[in-house]
Design a protein around this motif. Structure first.
Motif, mmCIF file in Angstrom:
data_model
loop_
_atom_site.group_PDB
_atom_site.id
_atom_site.type_symbol
_atom_site.label_atom_id
_atom_site.label_comp_id
_atom_site.label_asym_id
_atom_site.label_seq_id
_atom_site.Cartn_x
_atom_site.Cartn_y
_atom_site.Cartn_z
ATOM 1 N N ASP A 70 19.787 5.090 -12.895
ATOM 2 C CA ASP A 70 18.560 5.231 -13.683
ATOM 3 C C ASP A 70 18.013 6.652 -13.602
ATOM 4 O OD1 ASP A 70 18.583 2.439 -14.287
ATOM 5 O OD2 ASP A 70 17.784 2.071 -12.287
ATOM 6 N N THR A 71 18.875 7.620 -13.818
ATOM 7 C CA THR A 71 18.443 9.009 -13.691
ATOM 8 C C THR A 71 17.593 9.462 -14.871
ATOM 9 O OG1 THR A 71 20.557 9.698 -14.681
ATOM 10 C CG2 THR A 71 20.405 9.667 -12.270
ATOM 11 N N ARG A 72 17.709 8.784 -16.006
ATOM 12 C CA ARG A 72 16.903 9.145 -17.174
ATOM 13 C C ARG A 72 15.646 8.294 -17.220
ATOM 14 N NH1 ARG A 72 19.376 10.143 -22.909
ATOM 15 N NH2 ARG A 72 17.377 11.245 -22.972
ATOM 16 N N GLY A 73 14.553 8.937 -17.585
ATOM 17 C CA GLY A 73 13.355 8.176 -17.849
ATOM 18 C C GLY A 73 12.479 7.933 -16.635
ATOM 19 N N TYR A 74 11.608 6.926 -16.778
ATOM 20 C CA TYR A 74 10.505 6.664 -15.857
ATOM 21 C C TYR A 74 10.777 5.457 -14.964
ATOM 22 C CZ TYR A 74 5.442 6.883 -14.795
ATOM 23 O OH TYR A 74 4.207 7.034 -14.197
ATOM 24 N N LEU A 75 11.998 4.950 -15.000
ATOM 25 C CA LEU A 75 12.280 3.677 -14.343
ATOM 26 C C LEU A 75 12.355 3.785 -12.829
ATOM 27 C CD1 LEU A 75 12.801 0.739 -15.288
ATOM 28 C CD2 LEU A 75 15.239 1.213 -15.033
ATOM 29 N N ARG A 76 12.991 4.827 -12.306
ATOM 30 C CA ARG A 76 13.194 4.949 -10.862
ATOM 31 C C ARG A 76 12.702 6.317 -10.422
ATOM 32 N NH1 ARG A 76 16.275 1.751 -7.649
ATOM 33 N NH2 ARG A 76 17.326 0.853 -9.459
ATOM 34 N N GLN A 77 11.516 6.353 -9.833
ATOM 35 C CA GLN A 77 10.833 7.595 -9.501
ATOM 36 C C GLN A 77 10.625 7.740 -7.989
ATOM 37 O OE1 GLN A 77 8.975 9.730 -12.474
ATOM 38 N NE2 GLN A 77 11.066 9.008 -12.794
ATOM 39 N N HIS A 78 10.474 8.993 -7.551
ATOM 40 C CA HIS A 78 10.099 9.229 -6.158
ATOM 41 C C HIS A 78 8.626 8.891 -5.929
ATOM 42 C CE1 HIS A 78 13.889 10.825 -4.981
ATOM 43 N NE2 HIS A 78 13.806 11.933 -5.683
ATOM 44 N N GLN A 79 7.805 9.055 -6.945
ATOM 45 C CA GLN A 79 6.386 8.713 -6.868
ATOM 46 C C GLN A 79 6.045 7.807 -8.038
ATOM 47 O OE1 GLN A 79 3.436 11.988 -6.595
ATOM 48 N NE2 GLN A 79 2.308 10.913 -8.193
ATOM 49 N N PHE A 80 5.420 6.667 -7.742
ATOM 50 C CA PHE A 80 5.045 5.730 -8.799
ATOM 51 C C PHE A 80 3.832 4.939 -8.327
ATOM 52 C CE2 PHE A 80 8.114 3.763 -6.026
ATOM 53 C CZ PHE A 80 7.633 2.482 -5.817
ATOM 54 N N TYR A 81 3.189 4.255 -9.258
ATOM 55 C CA TYR A 81 2.003 3.451 -8.924
ATOM 56 C C TYR A 81 2.342 1.970 -8.997
ATOM 57 C CZ TYR A 81 -0.870 7.638 -9.168
ATOM 58 O OH TYR A 81 -1.414 8.873 -8.937
ATOM 59 N N LYS A 82 1.701 1.210 -8.122
ATOM 60 C CA LYS A 82 1.974 -0.215 -8.069
ATOM 61 C C LYS A 82 0.727 -0.943 -7.583
ATOM 62 C CE LYS A 82 5.287 -1.598 -5.206
ATOM 63 N NZ LYS A 82 4.913 -2.602 -4.192
ATOM 64 N N VAL A 83 0.488 -2.120 -8.142
ATOM 65 C CA VAL A 83 -0.530 -3.023 -7.613
ATOM 66 C C VAL A 83 0.187 -4.002 -6.698
ATOM 67 C CG1 VAL A 83 -2.209 -4.811 -8.145
ATOM 68 C CG2 VAL A 83 -2.066 -2.766 -9.583
ATOM 69 N N GLU A 84 -0.168 -3.951 -5.426
ATOM 70 C CA GLU A 84 0.509 -4.761 -4.412
ATOM 71 C C GLU A 84 -0.315 -6.001 -4.084
ATOM 72 O OE1 GLU A 84 3.694 -5.496 -1.640
ATOM 73 O OE2 GLU A 84 3.454 -4.169 -3.374
ATOM 74 N N LEU A 85 0.387 -7.084 -3.779
ATOM 75 C CA LEU A 85 -0.232 -8.329 -3.324
ATOM 76 C C LEU A 85 0.315 -8.651 -1.940
ATOM 77 C CD1 LEU A 85 0.244 -10.488 -6.559
ATOM 78 C CD2 LEU A 85 -1.748 -9.096 -5.943
ATOM 79 N N VAL A 86 -0.577 -8.943 -1.003
ATOM 80 C CA VAL A 86 -0.182 -9.343 0.352
ATOM 81 C C VAL A 86 -0.980 -10.570 0.749
ATOM 82 C CG1 VAL A 86 -0.412 -8.738 2.804
ATOM 83 C CG2 VAL A 86 0.656 -7.137 1.213
ATOM 84 N N SER A 87 -0.297 -11.564 1.306
ATOM 85 C CA SER A 87 -0.963 -12.765 1.811
ATOM 86 C C SER A 87 -0.610 -12.964 3.275
ATOM 87 C CB SER A 87 -0.540 -14.002 1.015
ATOM 88 O OG SER A 87 -0.969 -13.930 -0.326
ATOM 89 N N VAL A 88 -1.592 -13.434 4.029
ATOM 90 C CA VAL A 88 -1.404 -13.799 5.435
ATOM 91 C C VAL A 88 -1.813 -15.261 5.558
ATOM 92 C CG1 VAL A 88 -2.026 -13.301 7.823
ATOM 93 C CG2 VAL A 88 -1.963 -11.438 6.137
ATOM 94 N N THR A 89 -0.893 -16.113 5.995
ATOM 95 C CA THR A 89 -1.142 -17.563 6.015
ATOM 96 C C THR A 89 -0.772 -18.147 7.370
ATOM 97 O OG1 THR A 89 1.061 -18.359 5.369
ATOM 98 C CG2 THR A 89 -0.373 -17.545 3.597
ATOM 99 N N ASP A 90 -1.043 -19.445 7.505
ATOM 100 C CA ASP A 90 -0.530 -20.152 8.677
ATOM 101 C C ASP A 90 0.923 -20.550 8.419
ATOM 102 O OD1 ASP A 90 -0.518 -22.464 7.088
ATOM 103 O OD2 ASP A 90 -2.397 -23.202 7.904
ATOM 104 N N ALA A 91 1.547 -21.131 9.431
ATOM 105 C CA ALA A 91 2.977 -21.431 9.343
ATOM 106 C C ALA A 91 3.297 -22.515 8.325
ATOM 107 C CB ALA A 91 3.498 -21.844 10.716
ATOM 108 N N ASP A 92 2.325 -23.358 8.023
ATOM 109 C CA ASP A 92 2.595 -24.496 7.137
ATOM 110 C C ASP A 92 2.354 -24.195 5.663
ATOM 111 O OD1 ASP A 92 3.162 -26.129 9.375
ATOM 112 O OD2 ASP A 92 1.014 -26.491 9.684
ATOM 113 N N SER A 93 1.720 -23.074 5.353
ATOM 114 C CA SER A 93 1.284 -22.813 3.974
ATOM 115 C C SER A 93 2.083 -21.739 3.259
ATOM 116 C CB SER A 93 -0.202 -22.404 3.978
ATOM 117 O OG SER A 93 -0.996 -23.361 4.641
ATOM 118 N N SER A 94 2.988 -21.071 3.968
ATOM 119 C CA SER A 94 3.583 -19.860 3.396
ATOM 120 C C SER A 94 4.469 -20.138 2.182
ATOM 121 C CB SER A 94 4.374 -19.102 4.461
ATOM 122 O OG SER A 94 5.364 -19.908 5.052
ATOM 123 N N LEU A 95 5.189 -21.252 2.168
ATOM 124 C CA LEU A 95 6.056 -21.529 1.014
ATOM 125 C C LEU A 95 5.234 -21.846 -0.230
ATOM 126 C CD1 LEU A 95 8.992 -23.557 2.614
ATOM 127 C CD2 LEU A 95 8.884 -21.132 2.015
#
Length: 486
Positions: A324-349
């Motif tokens: 993916d050397t052409r274009g904007y697809l694979r960059q050294h710097q890019f922006y992303k909206v990240e999602l992270v969840s922390v749960t108990d052992a029974d709820s993660s799936l």
């Protein structure tokens, strides 16, 4: 990180899991390291017990007038103290060896993850939306962006090199609108807490989420975070350069400067940076968001915790040379909206399904066609137990490309971070209703990658004249701009 106690009890299960991932068996070598460490600890405990007993015997021998016996016991105690003093360093070394070996072992896939070597074994769960039908030949995003004069690869390369892009005008605003739209959606409708985290983190944070030590080549260190090899090479080069400059100044005939003295001085004074002071640019906001719970014990009622952040991300793409050397697809710097969840052992799936749906909703609101996949054991990330990839359809490429990856890690990251939660003891486990702790489960996902969302919007909403129509969901963030034109 996996639990060495589980590995001791389930060596065949570990090796079978590694085989599914295409890795060599590791249980025997890990158990050997652990046995060596435990044997040393046992010797230390025996020496401590004997030292304490001998110390008491010295007093008894002195009281009984047995001077010779007392002197022998004193000599024995002296030897035991010397052994115990040296044993501390040995124990630290054995602990470090086992910890380093465990840190390089990938997570164990869940039983329902498809087994395969690579993406060819991934399984499609569902498709959402319809592919847009064009009455003209759709172009790729970089053709559209360059024709609009708003996606500039050449100027970015002059400033920063390959895999950097300068956006301007309507496309710059469109990418900003995508980020604001995603954050608003996840915070107001999906219950995530917005966080503005640090972009520079220490070794411990990178270790906690699994980037270090295995994936150091994929990271961008700051100047003060150079590897030992780089620091030594730099020191030697600067020492030789200073020697040459001195030689040129005074003349070779009168020049007498020991080169090794210069090198040693530079090494001692400038380049010995403690590991805990190293800083890295984040490859994803997963790192700081997950480390929010590092070295904490959370009340069970406080779970789940859901965090989101819009940040730049920095990746060296060390393993993607030529892709993916052409274009904007694979960059050294890019922006992303990240999602992270922390749960108990029974709820993660259940949380994995929820997180995947949150990411899918972004693409649904944007009117994009996509498919959701379960990754195979050979295509799954290092810390994941199960991963859902969302692949958006790019009409210009005529292909699906990953735009979000949502993974459940179980307690793999929590063990590296020592992140726990309190739970009431189950009946029969402990008396008196005392509380106990367990490792939390962590999940992470893209909600979604903004650069790839920009590409998908550009290629899906392109017009025959090369302009880009703005999706309805983004119009409130674009002012009066309904169409992006040159």
């Amino acid at each position: 990180m996996l639990d060495i106690r589980w590995i001791r009890d389930n060596p065949e299960a570990l090796d079978a899991a590694l085989k599914k991932r295409g890795a060599e068996p590791e249980s025997a070598s890990l158990i050997k390291l652990d046995e060596e460490r435990r044997a040393h600890i046992a010797r230390v405990q025996e020496a401590q017990a004997r030292r304490n007993a001998a110390s008491k015997e010295i007093g008894a021998a002195m009281g009984a007038g047995e001077t010779e016996k007392a002197e022998l016991l004193k000599a024995e105690v002296g030897e035991l103290k010397a052994f115990l003093a040296a044993a501390e360093d040995v124990e630290r070394e054995l602990d470090a060896r086992l910890r380093d070996a465990l840190a390089r072992i990938p997570n164990v896939p869940l039983d329902d993850v498809p087994v395969g070597e690579d993406e060819e074994a991934n399984v499609e769960l569902r498709q959402t939306g319809e592919k847009r039908q064009f009455n003209f030949q759709p172009k790729e995003h970089f053709e559209l962006g360059e024709a609009l004069g708003q996606m500039d690869f050449e100027t970015a390369a002059k400033m920063s090199g390959a895999r950097f892009t300068l956006l301007n005008g309507g496309l710059a605003r469109l990418e900003r609108a995508l980020g604001q739209f995603m954050l608003d959606l996840h915070t107001t409708e999906h219950g995530y807490i917005e966080v503005n985290p640090p972009l520079l983190v220490r070794d411990d944070a990178m270790f906690g989420t699994g980037q270090l030590p295995k994936f150091e080549e994929d990271l961008f260190p700051t100047a003060r975070s150079l590897t030992e090899k780089e620091r030594v090479s730099k020191a030697v080069f600067e020492a030789l350069e200073s020697v040459q400059n001195e030689k040129d100044r005074v003349g070779e005939k009168d020049f007498v400067v020991p080169v090794h003295d210069r090198i040693n001085a530079l090494l001692e004074n400038e380049f010995l940076i403690p590991r805990h002071e190293r800083l890295w640019l984040i490859p994803t906001a997963e790192v700081p968001l997950t480390n929010i719970v590092r070295e904490t014990i959370i009340d069970h009622d406080y779970l789940p915790r859901r965090y989101t952040a819009l940040t730049p991300c920095f990746r060296s793409e060390a393993g993607s040379a030529g892709r993916d050397t052409r274009g904007y697809l694979r960059q050294h710097q890019f922006y992303k909206v990240e999602l992270v969840s922390v749960t108990d052992a029974d709820s993660s799936l259940d949380e994995l399904e929820r997180m995947t749906k949150c990411a899918e909703t972004v693409l649904e609101r944007l009117g994009l066609h996509f498919r959701t996949m379960v990754l195979s054991t050979g295509d799954m990330g290092f810390g994941a137990r199960k991963t859902h990839d969302i692949e958006v359809w790019l009409p210009g490429q005529g292909a699906y490309r990953e735009i979000s990856s949502c993974s459940v890690c179980g307690d793999f990251q929590a063990r590296r971070m020592n992140a726990r939660y309190r739970v009431e003891a189950r009946p029969g486990q402990r008396s008196g209703g005392e509380k106990q702790t367990r490792f939390v489960h962590t999940l992470n996902g893209s909600g979604v990658a903004m650069g790839r969302a920009l590409i998908a919007v550009m290629e899906t909403y392109q017009q025959e004249d090369g302009s880009i129509a703005v999706p309805d969901a983004l119009k409130p963030y674009m002012g009066a701009i309904d169409v992006i034109t040159a």
